[in-house]
Design an enzyme around this catalytic site. Sequence first.
Site, PDB file in Angstrom:
ATOM      1  CB  CYS A 156      64.774  47.412 -32.251  1.00 21.13           C
ATOM      2  SG  CYS A 156      64.236  45.832 -32.913  1.00 21.13           S
ATOM      3  CB  CYS A 208      61.642  45.534 -31.158  1.00 19.43           C
ATOM      4  SG  CYS A 208      63.257  44.859 -31.477  1.00 19.43           S
ATOM      5  CG  ASP A 209      60.301  49.167 -30.093  1.00 27.75           C
ATOM      6  OD1 ASP A 209      59.826  48.217 -29.463  1.00 27.75           O
ATOM      7  OD2 ASP A 209      61.384  49.712 -29.822  1.00 27.75           O
TER       8      ASP A 209
END
Length: 339
Positions: A149, A152-153
Amino acid sequence: MSTETERPASETGHEDIHDVIIVGSGPAGYTAAVYTSRAALNPLMFASSVEAGGELMNTTDVENYPGFPEGVMGPDLMEHFEKQASRFGTRIEFEDVAALELSGDIKKVTIASGETYQARTIILSTGSAYRELGLKDEKRLSGHGVSWCATCDGFFFKDQDIAVIGGGDSAMEEALFLTKFAKSVTIVHRRDSLRASKIMQDRAFGNPKINFVWNSEVTGMSGDAKVSGISLKNNLTGDESELAVTGVFVAIGNDPRVDLVKGQLDLTSEGTIAVQAPSSKTSLPGVFAAGDVVDPTYRQAITAAGTGCIAAIDVEHYLASLPGGAPGQTVPVEEAATV
Ligand code: NAP
């Protein structure tokens, strides 16, 4: 009918029999919720504790969902879905379903706490899960440089060299997003042409931070506490090489989430829940399925929403066909408009 009395959660059975329980909360689940709640079927939705909102929660700009000419961020779109379902009375529980008993007239849903719920119908909209490469060190390095992701990261990979694995829209989207942070992004694809849509391909080809490694598969990942590189094998020549990267984003598609129904419902050869298309009827009466969990082909937010609508209407027809007739009543448009 409400026979439920106040009881501690440790006494696990809820005696109410719901008309419909929806499992999963992506575009399919929420659309089914909007339609079944407007049909006065008082849907109960288990939206999951961590996966609520589904895949769009990990997406940035959604440019192809009709009705948003300027595009919309994935999480914002899902917030709209949730608000719309709530507005008509869907009860949304951010709980994970642990088990389903789908045979018989009354279906049983057990959530992670052990509590059980009953329903005459179930709509399954459990979506799909990120596919893994299946490499020895992939799990060990997950969260230590290996991710599924970018939204997200990605922030944690400032000024780093990153690899993105895959040749579809997801891989292009991840790669483009990562160029905001990364020093370089190398897309590793197993063939010599991309599966991604033309517009996404053009954007990736036009981005100076993105390089491509064609006809290559990842055969290994290295690094002790954190990823330091990946091993590649050229599918045409057999040549092996190492690519030094400190981040690896795997974007090779998704597999339908069918663990809860395996052995109970018929599945297709592609692993999705088999439905009697164009309906959402599964192999068991009273059990309907929609969204990515039934769709190996189109897998768009809008197609998922469309099948969620189909499932809701199928549920209405099924309930109306039961002895005793239709339990729900459609909320008239004028009335709904004032809610
Ligand atoms: P996808 O279209 O199925 O693409 C998966 C890619 O990963 C393919 O290029 C495939 O290679 C490769 N792949 C699969 N298994 C692999 C393995 N074991 N090792 C190496 N490579 C592997 O999946 P997706 O990109 O997640 O997209 C899914 C759906 O969502 C699509 O319909 C897509 O259009 C949609 N989507 C749309 C957008 C957008 O419109 N912005 C964004 C994301 C996703 P091959 O090509 O050789 O099969």
